[in-house]
Design a protein around this motif. Sequence first.
Motif, short mmCIF file in Angstrom:
data_model
loop_
_atom_site.label_atom_id
_atom_site.label_comp_id
_atom_site.label_asym_id
_atom_site.label_seq_id
_atom_site.Cartn_x
_atom_site.Cartn_y
_atom_site.Cartn_z
N LYS A 270 -8.65 -11.82 1.60
CA LYS A 270 -8.50 -11.19 0.29
C LYS A 270 -7.36 -10.18 0.32
O LYS A 270 -6.96 -9.71 1.38
N PRO A 271 -6.83 -9.83 -0.86
CA PRO A 271 -5.67 -8.95 -0.91
C PRO A 271 -5.87 -7.59 -0.24
O PRO A 271 -4.96 -7.07 0.42
N SER A 272 -7.05 -7.02 -0.40
CA SER A 272 -7.27 -5.66 0.12
C SER A 272 -7.20 -5.58 1.63
O SER A 272 -7.03 -4.50 2.20
N ASP A 273 -7.32 -6.76 2.32
CA ASP A 273 -7.28 -6.75 3.79
C ASP A 273 -5.96 -6.17 4.30
O ASP A 273 -5.91 -5.56 5.37
N LEU A 274 -4.90 -6.40 3.54
CA LEU A 274 -3.57 -5.95 3.97
C LEU A 274 -3.39 -4.44 3.79
O LEU A 274 -2.42 -3.87 4.29
N PHE A 275 -4.30 -3.80 3.07
CA PHE A 275 -4.14 -2.37 2.75
C PHE A 275 -5.19 -1.48 3.41
O PHE A 275 -5.24 -0.28 3.15
N LYS A 276 -6.03 -2.08 4.25
CA LYS A 276 -7.02 -1.29 4.96
C LYS A 276 -6.34 -0.36 5.96
O LYS A 276 -5.37 -0.74 6.62
N ILE A 277 -6.83 0.84 6.06
CA ILE A 277 -6.25 1.81 7.00
C ILE A 277 -6.94 1.66 8.36
O ILE A 277 -8.16 1.83 8.46
N LYS A 278 -6.15 1.30 9.35
CA LYS A 278 -6.71 1.16 10.69
C LYS A 278 -7.08 2.53 11.26
O LYS A 278 -6.55 3.55 10.85
N GLN A 279 -7.99 2.49 12.21
CA GLN A 279 -8.49 3.73 12.79
C GLN A 279 -7.35 4.57 13.35
O GLN A 279 -7.31 5.80 13.16
N LYS A 280 -6.39 3.93 14.01
CA LYS A 280 -5.29 4.67 14.62
C LYS A 280 -4.32 5.25 13.60
O LYS A 280 -3.51 6.13 13.92
N ASP A 281 -4.41 4.76 12.33
CA ASP A 281 -3.49 5.23 11.29
C ASP A 281 -4.12 6.24 10.34
O ASP A 281 -3.44 6.68 9.39
N LYS A 282 -5.39 6.58 10.57
CA LYS A 282 -6.05 7.53 9.67
C LYS A 282 -5.33 8.87 9.70
O LYS A 282 -4.99 9.38 10.76
N GLY A 283 -5.06 9.39 8.53
CA GLY A 283 -4.38 10.67 8.41
C GLY A 283 -2.87 10.55 8.33
O GLY A 283 -2.19 11.55 8.05
#
Length: 317
Positions: A270-283
């Motif tokens: 689904k489209p939103s998969d590409l916009f999930k924030i990975k744990q290492k990218d939080k913040g």
Amino acid sequence: MTGHDAWALVCRLFAGGTSVLRATLSPREAAALSLLGKAIKPTTLDPQFALCPHCQQHRAQVWGDGHGERVCRCPDCGPVTVEADDVAALTLDEDWLRQKMRLALGIESRDGIDDLGDGVWRLGDARRSPVLLARDLTRVWQEPALLDRVRVAGGDIRVISPRPRTTRGSPFGIGVEWLALEERFTFYGGGISFIGSASPSTKPVVDDPATPVNGPFSADFKWATLPNGNGTPIRFTDGQAKVFAALWSFKGGATTADRIMQRAGLDSAKPSDLFKIKQKDKGKPEPEAQHAAYGALVVTQQRSGLYSMPCAAGALA
């Protein structure tokens, strides 16, 4: 006997859209038949009528002479015997033509060929540019709705057709490129080769790649400037840009995730998969901004599984 003669015959048969008598071929066209192979299919014309074998000027009705022979009654020549070779004809295998044209343009095999009716086909998309093959350029020129049916975001439309006798220059405006079948393609090695052009692109030059062109998006959908944001363009990854471009192509209509991801050419569910924030990218500012932009621009109907982009409603591309 050259590939040029073979290609000229292909173009003639495609433009005519009908079978032709072998007897009417020029010596160069007849010699080119051995090169074309499966591109040409033998057939016969209406056995009740024939082109006079003597003068080849009039089509006349064919009758049996009562002795096993067939005769046409030409208004100028009178009764003329009609042999089997006199009604032997050939036709172009247009499926062969369309498939070879797709290969020449590098159109992905997963894209099907759409018959738009009355001698116009959509061959697929070549580098995000929809490609139309038309038997008669006038058919497309007089019916601009055909172009609206195939437009996609971020790509010009290519229209391929035989060259009409009266057309000069470019018959379309910006965003539609016309390719003359006889001049931009050729027969080579049993297939079709595309002859590229050194002419500059008709696309407008944009100094700043982040400049909004498609609503809030840049021309390539890799940037967006949100209407309610702080005015700073948000940069997206290649995959995210493909998702936005696919959503834009549906012009605001609600669409399933499968169709969106197929058009984007991505494997995610689904489209939103590409916009999930990975744990290492939080913040981190960039992933957070990308996620927020998706939430601001895309409407999700969870119960029905549909997605839409309201800002694309009424888009021309």
